[in-house]
Motif scaffolding. Sequence first.
Motif, PDB file in Angstrom:
ATOM      1  N   TYR A 109       0.832  -1.203   0.000  1.00  0.00           N
ATOM      2  CA  TYR A 109       0.000   0.000   0.000  1.00  0.00           C
ATOM      3  C   TYR A 109       0.871   1.258   0.000  1.00  0.00           C
ATOM      4  CZ  TYR A 109      -3.588  -3.384   1.263  1.00  0.00           C
ATOM      5  OH  TYR A 109      -4.427  -4.464   1.266  1.00  0.00           O
ATOM      6  N   ILE A 113       0.626   3.838  -3.176  1.00  0.00           N
ATOM      7  CA  ILE A 113       0.154   5.206  -2.951  1.00  0.00           C
ATOM      8  C   ILE A 113       1.284   6.204  -3.166  1.00  0.00           C
ATOM      9  CG2 ILE A 113      -0.790   6.782  -1.215  1.00  0.00           C
ATOM     10  CD1 ILE A 113      -2.281   4.410  -0.024  1.00  0.00           C
ATOM     11  N   THR A 117       1.052   9.037  -6.024  1.00  0.00           N
ATOM     12  CA  THR A 117       1.069  10.438  -5.599  1.00  0.00           C
ATOM     13  C   THR A 117       2.212  11.211  -6.258  1.00  0.00           C
ATOM     14  OG1 THR A 117       0.129   9.811  -3.454  1.00  0.00           O
ATOM     15  CG2 THR A 117       1.168  11.980  -3.616  1.00  0.00           C
ATOM     16  N   ILE A 163       5.573   9.763   1.571  1.00  0.00           N
ATOM     17  CA  ILE A 163       4.272   9.094   1.593  1.00  0.00           C
ATOM     18  C   ILE A 163       4.443   7.588   1.699  1.00  0.00           C
ATOM     19  CG2 ILE A 163       2.242   8.583   0.181  1.00  0.00           C
ATOM     20  CD1 ILE A 163       2.262  11.441  -0.738  1.00  0.00           C
ATOM     21  N   VAL A 167       2.625   5.780   4.856  1.00  0.00           N
ATOM     22  CA  VAL A 167       1.586   4.784   4.593  1.00  0.00           C
ATOM     23  C   VAL A 167       2.057   3.397   5.010  1.00  0.00           C
ATOM     24  CG1 VAL A 167       0.187   3.697   2.801  1.00  0.00           C
ATOM     25  CG2 VAL A 167       0.582   6.159   2.741  1.00  0.00           C
TER      26      VAL A 167
END
Length: 205
Positions: A109, A113, A117, A163, A167
């Motif tokens: 994940y 992500i 992004t 990120i 995450v």
Amino acid sequence: YEIRLSLVGSEMCIRDRFMSTFSGLLVSMSGAMAHDIYGKILRPNASPESRLKAFKFAAVGFGAAAMVLGLLVESFDINMMVGWAFAIAAASYFPLLLIGSWWRGLTKYGAAIGMLTGGTCSLVAIVLSMLLDKKILTWEVSPIVRTLMEQPAIWGVPLAIGIMIIVSKLTKPHLPPDVAMKMLRLHAPEEMGFSKDYIEEKPAH
């Protein structure tokens, strides 16, 4: 006459390199769509024939999209466009390669992500910069902001890395159970025997 032949030869060489690069990327994207997305996510039980059909449809779709986009950006400087392509790649793939190779805490994940992004934000910044160049947008943008829009890798790479880490920390329970073995297999010398494939073909009886 010799100069003209030399120029023609150079143009043919450039054209051949462009076609080989384009065809290689087209096969790569179509294969990923047919094998990874269609064959593993959308329809895991799909037959080889249906995956081949998905590959053909993906190749036609990606090829048509590339031609349309090429017509839209025909007037732009090719050197600038190559830099933009590398900037998007740097903001999406490089963080994954860096963290995925050296940090065992990365989850799927966090990787997904972070890549989406970084790549999406860089793409949006580049598109806005193109619209400003074409005078479609008439915003008043400072030189610093304009530079950051034209060179999104400056902030896209650390954004994607941050990120991915955040995450991954939030989705820590989803770490693969064999992550330690995967890291060992990735970094251990071949002489230690950890680099062999996980799946070994069984001898036919």
